[in-house]
Design an enzyme around this catalytic site. Structure first.
Site, PDB file in Angstrom:
ATOM      1  N   GLU A 172      -8.949  -0.312  -5.059  1.00 52.34           N
ATOM      2  CA  GLU A 172      -9.544  -0.869  -3.934  1.00 52.34           C
ATOM      3  C   GLU A 172     -10.962  -0.497  -3.799  1.00 52.34           C
ATOM      4  O   GLU A 172     -11.288   0.521  -3.956  1.00 52.34           O
ATOM      5  CB  GLU A 172      -8.910  -0.448  -2.473  1.00 52.34           C
ATOM      6  N   HIS A 186      -7.956  -8.914   1.092  1.00 53.88           N
ATOM      7  CA  HIS A 186      -7.398  -9.231   2.450  1.00 53.88           C
ATOM      8  C   HIS A 186      -8.472 -10.241   3.007  1.00 53.88           C
ATOM      9  O   HIS A 186      -9.564 -10.123   3.026  1.00 53.88           O
ATOM     10  CB  HIS A 186      -7.393  -7.926   3.404  1.00 53.88           C
ATOM     11  N   HIS A 236       0.776  -1.300  -0.058  1.00 53.05           N
ATOM     12  CA  HIS A 236      -0.016   0.227   0.142  1.00 53.05           C
ATOM     13  C   HIS A 236       0.814   1.285  -0.051  1.00 53.05           C
ATOM     14  O   HIS A 236       1.323   1.655   0.942  1.00 53.05           O
ATOM     15  CB  HIS A 236      -0.850   0.099   1.331  1.00 53.05           C
ATOM     16  N   GLU A 251      -7.573 -11.999   8.455  1.00 49.31           N
ATOM     17  CA  GLU A 251      -6.184 -11.362   8.752  1.00 49.31           C
ATOM     18  C   GLU A 251      -6.047 -11.557  10.332  1.00 49.31           C
ATOM     19  O   GLU A 251      -4.838 -12.128  10.787  1.00 49.31           O
ATOM     20  CB  GLU A 251      -6.088  -9.968   8.431  1.00 49.31           C
ATOM     21  N   HIS A 259     -11.518  -4.857  -0.374  1.00 46.99           N
ATOM     22  CA  HIS A 259     -10.788  -4.995   0.816  1.00 46.99           C
ATOM     23  C   HIS A 259     -10.878  -6.006   1.571  1.00 46.99           C
ATOM     24  O   HIS A 259      -9.647  -6.595   1.971  1.00 46.99           O
ATOM     25  CB  HIS A 259     -10.999  -3.546   1.626  1.00 46.99           C
ATOM     26  N   ASP A 279       3.304  -5.828   2.442  1.00 50.48           N
ATOM     27  CA  ASP A 279       2.256  -4.931   2.914  1.00 50.48           C
ATOM     28  C   ASP A 279       2.791  -3.523   2.816  1.00 50.48           C
ATOM     29  O   ASP A 279       3.775  -3.194   2.249  1.00 50.48           O
ATOM     30  CB  ASP A 279       1.853  -5.363   4.221  1.00 50.48           C
TER      31      ASP A 279
HETATM   32  O1  MCF Z   1      -2.881  -5.200   4.910  1.00 48.38           O
HETATM   33  C1  MCF Z   1      -2.817  -4.234   6.068  1.00 48.38           C
HETATM   34  C2  MCF Z   1      -3.825  -4.666   6.999  1.00 48.38           C
HETATM   35  N1  MCF Z   1      -5.354  -4.973   6.619  1.00 48.38           N
HETATM   36  C3  MCF Z   1      -5.970  -4.234   5.763  1.00 48.38           C
HETATM   37  N2  MCF Z   1      -5.821  -2.889   5.581  1.00 48.38           N
HETATM   38  C4  MCF Z   1      -4.707  -2.247   5.380  1.00 48.38           C
HETATM   39  C5  MCF Z   1      -3.094  -2.894   5.244  1.00 48.38           C
HETATM   40  N3  MCF Z   1      -2.292  -1.695   5.061  1.00 48.38           N
HETATM   41  C6  MCF Z   1      -3.376  -0.845   4.658  1.00 48.38           C
HETATM   42  N4  MCF Z   1      -4.571  -0.964   4.754  1.00 48.38           N
HETATM   43  C7  MCF Z   1      -5.495   0.036   4.361  1.00 48.38           C
HETATM   44  C8  MCF Z   1      -6.567  -0.678   3.403  1.00 48.38           C
HETATM   45  O2  MCF Z   1      -6.337  -0.645   2.204  1.00 48.38           O
HETATM   46  O3  MCF Z   1      -5.983   0.555   5.493  1.00 48.38           O
HETATM   47  C9  MCF Z   1      -7.391   0.689   5.069  1.00 48.38           C
HETATM   48  C10 MCF Z   1      -7.826   0.471   3.845  1.00 48.38           C
HETATM   49  O4  MCF Z   1      -7.888   1.269   2.922  1.00 48.38           O
HETATM   50  C11 MCF Z   1      -8.271  -0.037   6.111  1.00 48.38           C
HETATM   51  S1  MCF Z   1      -9.849   0.065   6.138  1.00 48.38           S
HETATM   52  C12 MCF Z   1     -10.354   1.876   6.665  1.00 48.38           C
HETATM   53 FE    FE Z   2      -2.680  -5.089   2.974  1.00 50.80          FE
END
Ligand code: MCF
Ligand code: FE
Length: 415
Positions: A151, A216, A73, A219, A189, A318
């Site tokens: 996303e 995801h 990301h 997790e 997501h 990640d």
């Molecule tokens: O992979 C990690 C942990 N799991 C989920 N989301 C994210 C991660 N790193 C960044 N994210 C972002 C995701 O793309 O965080 C946000 C999303 O935009 C979480 S939901 C508001």
């Molecule tokens: Fe991620």
């Protein structure tokens, strides 16, 4: 070849060891232009192609296909001490609270440096999970091949249509850049954050256009408890922030949505044997992010069962939202330490495949192998001393590589 385009001069690169089909070739070299033309004994290539440029020999060198990071990301690259690590739901609260601030801080310089950091660690292609499309220009500028995962997020039925329309416009914007080295793709997501109605719509689109899909999945322990029982820390989180009482997806229902379309599931730390069997049986793959899992208190992926079921998996960093560097070698070293029950040299071998062939197959890229016909995306690593025995070379490579010595994408040198 397009008319007027000049054909690149052929080159020969020699290394002490060339990574080839899970082993190493000695006294060999690679003949390449934009693509790999041949992998053969050095002397043979020199005499059959006297017109090719011979690249200077680097002592104690090992040649690998360029490494591939399937899940990063970039938009969160400004994070150092903003987000809370240690427990998943606390992390999520900190993301919701400070997301705008972090995205605002992430300027072009930070994005360029994030791509450059991956490049120095040998990454020639990556999968960018994009929340808002803010990194599109930066990845178009970067030399790497990029699968751009737009996303889709949103669990509230009242706002899903607006969010879906926004997702579609980002998908179109990334499709317009497919001239460069960008492949548009879809990231759903997660099962807790996306409404099943829009998952269905996005999957219909993915099937129609043949787009790569990632999500995801399972997790954290809190995600599992919420999806299975509607209880735990997520219950309070959803009630408080979205006035939502129940999960929108079940674990099984979410998985079913991807049937017939092999999907790259990220994390899967909390997947049990039955979910892993479903992933295996339905032709999906897994992105393993060991440091992110540790830093967010999610647990350890059951890599033993993944090996047993022969599930194709990659290792990925990640984002800096849940990590401290984007070096693929830092990630591989973490994987070695985390899975202490697996024989060290066996694991090292599998990890090299995870970030080369497996990752290329998942991102549907013609790279990740040093074989004729594949893109000349290659990495040369000079070891500190002479290598007598190549049996342990995957392990030595993982343990000792901080930055690669040379890196080629499409036959052009970038490091
Ligand atoms: O992979 C990690 C942990 N799991 C989920 N989301 C994210 C991660 N790193 C960044 N994210 C972002 C995701 O793309 O965080 C946000 C999303 O935009 C979480 S939901 C508001
Ligand atoms: Fe991620």
């Amino acid at each position: 070849m397009a008319r007027g385009a000049k054909k690149k001069k052929m080159k020969i690169i020699k290394a002490d060891y060339i990574y080839y089909k899970g082993g190493y070739l000695e006294e060999h070299a690679v003949l390449f232009d934009e693509k790999i033309i041949a992998v053969a004994p050095y002397e043979e290539l020199c005499s059959s192609h006297p017109e090719a440029e011979l690249l200077p020999y680097v002592p104690n060198s090992v040649l690998y296909p360029g490494f591939i990071n399937t899940h990063v990301h970039l938009e969160f690259s400004a994070n150092r001490t903003t987000l809370k690590y240690g427990s998943f739901v606390e992390w999520l609260y900190s993301v919701i609270g400070r997301r705008d601030e972090l995205l605002g801080e992430c300027d072009q310089k930070i994005l360029d440096e994030a791509c450059a950091q991956m490049l120095r660690s040998g990454v020639t292609a990556f999968g960018a999970i994009s929340s808002l499309g803010l990194e599109l220009e930066a990845v178009a500028r970067a030399p790497q091949r990029v699968v751009f995962f737009n996303e889709l997020l949103g669990s509230n039925p009242a706002s899903v249509d607006v969010l879906y329309a926004d997702f579609l416009s980002r998908l179109e914007a990334s499709s317009l850049r497919s001239d460069a080295h960008i492949t548009p793709a879809i990231a759903i997501h997660s099962p807790y954050s996306v409404h099943p109605i829009v998952i269905k719509k996005a999957m219909a689109l993915a099937r129609e256009r043949g787009l790569i899909v990632s999500a995801h999945f399972l997790e954290s322990p809190q995600e599992r408890e919420w999806l299975e029982h509607g209880s735990g820390e997520f219950r309070e989180f959803f009630k408080k922030l979205f006035n939502q009482e129940r999960p929108n997806n079940s674990i099984g229902g979410f998985l079913d949505a991807f049937d017939g379309h092999s999907t790259h599931f990220t994390h899967c730390v909390q997947a049990g044997r039955s979910e892993l069997e479903a992933i295996a049986g339905r032709g999906h793959s897994i992105a393993h992010c060991p440091r992110s899992n540790r830093y967010l208190g999610c647990g350890r992926l059951d890599l033993e069962t993944i090996h047993e079921l022969d599930i194709p998996y990659t290792v990925a960093t990640d984002g800096l939202s849940s990590n401290n560097t984007l070096s693929i070698f830092d990630e591989l070293r973490a994987a070695l330490m985390l899975h202490e029950g697996i024989d060290l040299n066996t694991l090292a071998r599998k990890l090299i495949d995870a970030v080369t062939v497996n990752a290329a197959d998942v991102l549907r890229l013609d790279c990740g192998r040093l074989e004729a016909g594949y893109h000349a995306d290659m990495v040369l690593i000079a070891m500190d001393e002479k290598i007598d025995d190549y049996d342990d070379l995957p392990l030595w490579t993982i343990l000792h590589t901080r930055e690669v010595t040379q890196l080629y994408i499409k036959g052009e040198r970038h490091v």
